[in-house]
Design a protein around this motif. Sequence first.
Motif, PDB file in Angstrom:
ATOM      1  N   ASP A 185      93.446  43.861 -43.250  1.00  0.00           N
ATOM      2  CA  ASP A 185      94.317  44.617 -44.126  1.00  0.00           C
ATOM      3  C   ASP A 185      93.378  44.998 -45.403  1.00  0.00           C
ATOM      4  N   GLU A 186      92.235  44.929 -45.265  1.00  0.00           N
ATOM      5  CA  GLU A 186      91.535  45.374 -46.386  1.00  0.00           C
ATOM      6  C   GLU A 186      91.390  46.814 -46.460  1.00  0.00           C
ATOM      7  N   ASP A 187      91.464  47.405 -45.177  1.00  0.00           N
ATOM      8  CA  ASP A 187      91.408  48.906 -44.965  1.00  0.00           C
ATOM      9  C   ASP A 187      92.464  49.244 -43.767  1.00  0.00           C
ATOM     10  N   PRO A 188      93.688  49.116 -44.061  1.00  0.00           N
ATOM     11  CA  PRO A 188      94.604  49.378 -43.155  1.00  0.00           C
ATOM     12  C   PRO A 188      94.741  50.504 -42.106  1.00  0.00           C
ATOM     13  N   ALA A 189      94.190  51.520 -42.428  1.00  0.00           N
ATOM     14  CA  ALA A 189      94.001  52.815 -41.683  1.00  0.00           C
ATOM     15  C   ALA A 189      93.017  52.622 -40.621  1.00  0.00           C
ATOM     16  N   PHE A 190      92.057  51.594 -40.805  1.00  0.00           N
ATOM     17  CA  PHE A 190      90.792  51.402 -39.857  1.00  0.00           C
ATOM     18  C   PHE A 190      90.974  50.065 -39.315  1.00  0.00           C
ATOM     19  N   SER A 191      92.079  49.227 -39.347  1.00  0.00           N
ATOM     20  CA  SER A 191      92.096  47.974 -38.864  1.00  0.00           C
ATOM     21  C   SER A 191      91.995  47.849 -37.462  1.00  0.00           C
ATOM     22  N   GLY A 192      91.061  46.737 -36.868  1.00  0.00           N
ATOM     23  CA  GLY A 192      91.038  46.871 -35.482  1.00  0.00           C
ATOM     24  C   GLY A 192      89.478  47.008 -35.422  1.00  0.00           C
ATOM     25  N   GLY A 193      88.956  47.727 -36.394  1.00  0.00           N
ATOM     26  CA  GLY A 193      87.493  48.202 -36.131  1.00  0.00           C
ATOM     27  C   GLY A 193      86.610  47.410 -36.712  1.00  0.00           C
ATOM     28  N   SER A 194      85.363  47.808 -36.749  1.00  0.00           N
ATOM     29  CA  SER A 194      84.219  47.015 -37.121  1.00  0.00           C
ATOM     30  C   SER A 194      82.850  47.833 -37.320  1.00  0.00           C
ATOM     31  N   TYR A 195      82.227  46.857 -38.153  1.00  0.00           N
ATOM     32  CA  TYR A 195      80.748  47.808 -38.335  1.00  0.00           C
ATOM     33  C   TYR A 195      79.736  46.948 -37.820  1.00  0.00           C
ATOM     34  N   VAL A 196      78.653  47.771 -37.327  1.00  0.00           N
ATOM     35  CA  VAL A 196      77.389  47.424 -36.575  1.00  0.00           C
ATOM     36  C   VAL A 196      76.286  48.076 -36.983  1.00  0.00           C
ATOM     37  N   LEU A 197      75.383  46.972 -37.282  1.00  0.00           N
ATOM     38  CA  LEU A 197      74.027  47.666 -37.770  1.00  0.00           C
ATOM     39  C   LEU A 197      73.024  47.114 -36.632  1.00  0.00           C
ATOM     40  N   VAL A 198      72.135  48.015 -36.281  1.00  0.00           N
ATOM     41  CA  VAL A 198      71.030  47.861 -35.263  1.00  0.00           C
ATOM     42  C   VAL A 198      69.814  48.054 -35.710  1.00  0.00           C
ATOM     43  N   GLN A 199      68.917  47.331 -35.317  1.00  0.00           N
ATOM     44  CA  GLN A 199      67.526  47.699 -35.456  1.00  0.00           C
ATOM     45  C   GLN A 199      66.607  47.334 -34.358  1.00  0.00           C
ATOM     46  N   LYS A 200      65.341  47.977 -34.082  1.00  0.00           N
ATOM     47  CA  LYS A 200      64.689  47.647 -32.971  1.00  0.00           C
ATOM     48  C   LYS A 200      63.342  47.117 -33.609  1.00  0.00           C
ATOM     49  N   TYR A 201      62.965  45.818 -33.121  1.00  0.00           N
ATOM     50  CA  TYR A 201      61.647  45.099 -33.713  1.00  0.00           C
ATOM     51  C   TYR A 201      60.767  44.882 -32.679  1.00  0.00           C
ATOM     52  N   LEU A 202      59.663  45.228 -32.969  1.00  0.00           N
ATOM     53  CA  LEU A 202      58.176  44.980 -32.114  1.00  0.00           C
ATOM     54  C   LEU A 202      57.470  43.855 -32.722  1.00  0.00           C
ATOM     55  N   HIS A 203      57.092  42.716 -31.763  1.00  0.00           N
ATOM     56  CA  HIS A 203      56.605  41.858 -32.297  1.00  0.00           C
ATOM     57  C   HIS A 203      54.956  41.700 -31.798  1.00  0.00           C
ATOM     58  N   ASN A 204      54.420  41.344 -32.700  1.00  0.00           N
ATOM     59  CA  ASN A 204      52.734  41.050 -32.380  1.00  0.00           C
ATOM     60  C   ASN A 204      52.844  39.454 -31.685  1.00  0.00           C
ATOM     61  N   MET A 205      52.733  39.828 -30.582  1.00  0.00           N
ATOM     62  CA  MET A 205      52.863  38.292 -29.586  1.00  0.00           C
ATOM     63  C   MET A 205      51.422  37.822 -29.690  1.00  0.00           C
ATOM     64  N   VAL A 206      50.197  38.421 -29.765  1.00  0.00           N
ATOM     65  CA  VAL A 206      48.959  38.002 -29.757  1.00  0.00           C
ATOM     66  C   VAL A 206      48.868  37.063 -31.145  1.00  0.00           C
ATOM     67  N   ALA A 207      49.152  37.570 -32.227  1.00  0.00           N
ATOM     68  CA  ALA A 207      49.077  36.781 -33.551  1.00  0.00           C
ATOM     69  C   ALA A 207      50.302  35.367 -33.382  1.00  0.00           C
ATOM     70  N   TRP A 208      51.528  35.817 -32.886  1.00  0.00           N
ATOM     71  CA  TRP A 208      52.564  34.800 -33.017  1.00  0.00           C
ATOM     72  C   TRP A 208      52.130  33.668 -32.126  1.00  0.00           C
ATOM     73  N   ASN A 209      51.619  33.774 -30.810  1.00  0.00           N
ATOM     74  CA  ASN A 209      51.119  32.755 -29.923  1.00  0.00           C
ATOM     75  C   ASN A 209      49.672  31.945 -30.367  1.00  0.00           C
ATOM     76  N   GLN A 210      49.134  32.640 -31.520  1.00  0.00           N
ATOM     77  CA  GLN A 210      48.069  31.780 -32.102  1.00  0.00           C
ATOM     78  C   GLN A 210      48.608  30.716 -32.961  1.00  0.00           C
ATOM     79  N   LEU A 211      49.933  30.826 -33.363  1.00  0.00           N
ATOM     80  CA  LEU A 211      50.397  29.845 -34.151  1.00  0.00           C
ATOM     81  C   LEU A 211      50.868  28.453 -33.340  1.00  0.00           C
ATOM     82  N   SER A 212      50.613  27.221 -33.942  1.00  0.00           N
ATOM     83  CA  SER A 212      51.223  26.092 -33.209  1.00  0.00           C
ATOM     84  C   SER A 212      52.588  26.044 -32.971  1.00  0.00           C
ATOM     85  N   VAL A 213      53.075  25.517 -32.320  1.00  0.00           N
ATOM     86  CA  VAL A 213      54.588  25.244 -31.952  1.00  0.00           C
ATOM     87  C   VAL A 213      55.386  24.772 -33.289  1.00  0.00           C
ATOM     88  N   GLU A 214      54.744  23.808 -34.253  1.00  0.00           N
ATOM     89  CA  GLU A 214      55.008  23.328 -35.267  1.00  0.00           C
ATOM     90  C   GLU A 214      55.077  24.584 -36.373  1.00  0.00           C
TER      91      GLU A 214
END
Length: 313
Positions: A169-198
């Motif tokens: 009801d906060e925006d009756p003309a657009f009820s049933g809709g939704s907002y969506v945010l997208v991002q593509k992330y790239l990971h430095n897996m070499v650096a990440w895997n150098q960390l301990s599990v802890e």
Amino acid sequence: MSTDAPEPQAVCSPTTSSAIFIVATLKAGKESAEKVKNWCADIAAITRSVGKRVPAGNLSCVCGFSSSAWDVLFASPRPVSLHGFREFGVDGRRAISTPGDILLHIRADQMDLCFELVTQFTSVLGDAITVIDEVHGFRYFDMRSIIGFVDGTENPVGRKAANFTIVGDEDPAFSGGSYVLVQKYLHNMVAWNQLSVEAQEHVIGRKKLSDIELDESVKPSNSHSSLTTITKDGEEVKILRDNMPFGRPGAGEFGTFFIGYARSPEPLEQMLENMFVGKPPGNYDRLLDFSTAVTGNLFFVPSLDLLEELADR
């Protein structure tokens, strides 16, 4: 939501093993705009036709439009909270805004269903659009991200999922809709895997094997889970994530396609501000030392009813 409320798109669809994410720009000109508008009335029917070929495949499609695309295609009225992607952070650690007018989030338990639906859609749209980004996502073992931690643990389910993601009801003309945010992330897996599990667990704020959240007495305030937990007026405000890993090991590419649904952009943007700026400023998400956002877009997802009506606007 009442029984006569507009029918949402497949925002709250069950988790699937495969997905394709398409971000496209709209070609300038009236002919392209009319082709996209006409296509809006056919999205649901085309999805049903492809899905019927494998009824157990759980094929679904969500289509969203950016603020600038809404103005070009549909003009006024417009969703009250729709605006361009807001950037956060500093050089070297920034949630960036990138081109994108139309989002397609296609999910199924078989990649061939996703592939076929994208093929049908792009055939219909032709040169009315230009695909800027296409990501083929997959489920990684037991719902884990590419960095090895379970993803989406705190997602709302059932009625709560709809309450947190579907406009009312906060925006009756657009009820049933939704907002969506997208991002593509790239990971430095070499650096990440150098960390301990802890050490990795302190970055995320959860145990890696069990997925149990760390006790507040030991969980760092700049852990990912600490900074992405949003409260308002003493109550937690959730979003619905359906992130998917992607990658090309031969090219050294390992990534996560982040996609978050909410009934307002506010909690999505607050999460980004907490992550990239910090809470307080400077106390930023340590995960960003290993992950870089290379895209960023905000879209509005109209209800199924409105999606069909937009063809005639």
